[in-house]
Write an enzyme that holds these catalytic residues in place. Structure first.
Site, PDB file in Angstrom:
ATOM      1  N   ASN A  84       2.655   5.180   0.220  1.00 39.82           N
ATOM      2  CA  ASN A  84       1.642   6.213   0.406  1.00 39.82           C
ATOM      3  C   ASN A  84       2.234   7.226   1.372  1.00 39.82           C
ATOM      4  O   ASN A  84       2.340   6.972   2.574  1.00 39.82           O
ATOM      5  CB  ASN A  84       0.348   5.614   0.951  1.00 39.82           C
ATOM      6  CG  ASN A  84      -0.743   6.651   1.151  1.00 39.82           C
ATOM      7  OD1 ASN A  84      -0.483   7.767   1.599  1.00 39.82           O
ATOM      8  ND2 ASN A  84      -1.976   6.295   0.846  1.00 39.82           N
ATOM      9  N   ASN A 123      -5.835  -0.281  -0.800  1.00 42.08           N
ATOM     10  CA  ASN A 123      -6.960  -0.251   0.130  1.00 42.08           C
ATOM     11  C   ASN A 123      -7.717  -1.581   0.116  1.00 42.08           C
ATOM     12  O   ASN A 123      -8.948  -1.626   0.134  1.00 42.08           O
ATOM     13  CB  ASN A 123      -7.892   0.922  -0.173  1.00 42.08           C
ATOM     14  CG  ASN A 123      -7.454   2.208   0.500  1.00 42.08           C
ATOM     15  OD1 ASN A 123      -7.148   2.220   1.689  1.00 42.08           O
ATOM     16  ND2 ASN A 123      -7.381   3.289  -0.261  1.00 42.08           N
ATOM     17  N   ASP A 128      -0.790  -2.186   1.145  1.00 44.25           N
ATOM     18  CA  ASP A 128       0.103  -1.651   0.117  1.00 44.25           C
ATOM     19  C   ASP A 128       0.789  -2.824  -0.566  1.00 44.25           C
ATOM     20  O   ASP A 128       1.470  -3.625   0.088  1.00 44.25           O
ATOM     21  CB  ASP A 128       1.130  -0.709   0.732  1.00 44.25           C
ATOM     22  CG  ASP A 128       0.469   0.438   1.485  1.00 44.25           C
ATOM     23  OD1 ASP A 128       0.189   1.461   0.851  1.00 44.25           O
ATOM     24  OD2 ASP A 128       0.212   0.272   2.697  1.00 44.25           O
ATOM     25  N   ASP A 161       1.177   7.355   7.794  1.00 45.74           N
ATOM     26  CA  ASP A 161       0.580   6.182   8.442  1.00 45.74           C
ATOM     27  C   ASP A 161       0.851   4.903   7.653  1.00 45.74           C
ATOM     28  O   ASP A 161       0.529   3.803   8.115  1.00 45.74           O
ATOM     29  CB  ASP A 161      -0.925   6.367   8.680  1.00 45.74           C
ATOM     30  CG  ASP A 161      -1.643   7.062   7.541  1.00 45.74           C
ATOM     31  OD1 ASP A 161      -1.044   7.226   6.462  1.00 45.74           O
ATOM     32  OD2 ASP A 161      -2.812   7.441   7.725  1.00 45.74           O
TER      33      ASP A 161
END
Length: 261
Positions: free
Chosen positions: A7, A153, A222, A251
């Site tokens: 991400n 998530n 992730d 992040d």
């Protein structure tokens, strides 16, 4: 073959980090999430200069996914099937020829779902996960190596966050979320990282706020989920945590798996 998920949290803001990481890590296929730009705004020339093919499914300002690959894909599909009204750019699938066979890689940016009390956001997350399970079950029938790579998530287990009491009422950890993730595993998909290590703590995300990175207040959200045919080829998996120390970092950090293809 080295397959990675990351991400990037805005590819234009992190292009220098992306280029540096591609040069250093040399992944064969990369699933990016949160590119946060439309297709024509993706900095493809910089990436293509390194020998990567670029496929995007972008969206203005937020969301957006991409596949970067050292080989040109045979097929590309954009959007998760099952809801023609869903306009959020969260899914792209590529099929790649490898040594007489194929590997199928999907980049997934699963909805956050917070606040969980929101009458739209959390139900959308769960409905999206149900669509993902139906898609995954359909693809399993192909009996191909499949990698569902992305920012899910989802915090799968208590040891995947720094303090479960902080996260117990969060959409990333709520029981229906983790049950939906478990359904994907029960179909036959293997969490690449947990198949290779029981190490704790082991995180992939640290918030920018509250000194989370230096305190190691992280979470593991992730994931590289492997079909049985991909899991049989799994050699190793790792979190490239050092990238979080770079200037203007995402992040999230890359998660990688090596498959014997």
């Amino acid at each position: 073959m080295k397959i990675a998920t990351w991400n990037i949290n805005g590819v234009r803001a992190r292009i220098d980090n992306l280029i540096a990481w591609l040069k250093e890590s040399q992944p064969d296929i990369v699933a990016l999430q949160e590119i946060k730009c439309q297709d024509d705004a993706f900095p493809r020339l910089e990436v293509e200069a390194l020998g990567y093919h670029v496929e995007t499914h972008g969206q203005k300002g937020f969301n957006g996914v991409a596949l970067l690959s050292k080989m040109r894909p045979d097929e590309i599909s954009r959007g998760l099937p099952g809801d023609d009204t869903d306009e959020q750019s969260r899914f792209i699938e590529g099929v790649f020829s490898v040594n007489g066979g194929v590997v199928r890689v999907c980049s997934i940016y699963l909805p956050n779902g917070n606040p969980a009390q929101d009458p739209a956001k959390y139900p959308y997350k769960l409905a999206w996960m149900e669509r993902l399970s139906r898609f995954a079950e359909d693809r399993l029938a192909l009996e191909e190596p499949i990698v569902l790579a992305g920012d899910y998530n989802v915090i799968p287990e208590p040891h995947d966050c720094w303090d479960v009491k902080v996260w117990e009422n969060d959409a990333l950890y709520l029981s229906p979320t983790r049950q939906a993730f478990r359904r994907l595993e029960n179909l036959g998909f293997t969490d690449a990282l947990r198949a290779t290590t029981d190490e704790t703590p082991l995180y992939t995300f640290w918030d920018y706020q509250g000194g989370c990175w230096p305190k190691n207040f992280g979470i593991r959200i992730d994931h590289l989920m492997l079909s049985p045919e991909a899991a049989d080829r799994l050699v190793s998996a790792d979190v490239e945590k050092h990238v979080r120390n770079w200037e203007k970092p995402s992040d999230h950090v890359p998660v990688v798996a090596h498959l014997a293809m």
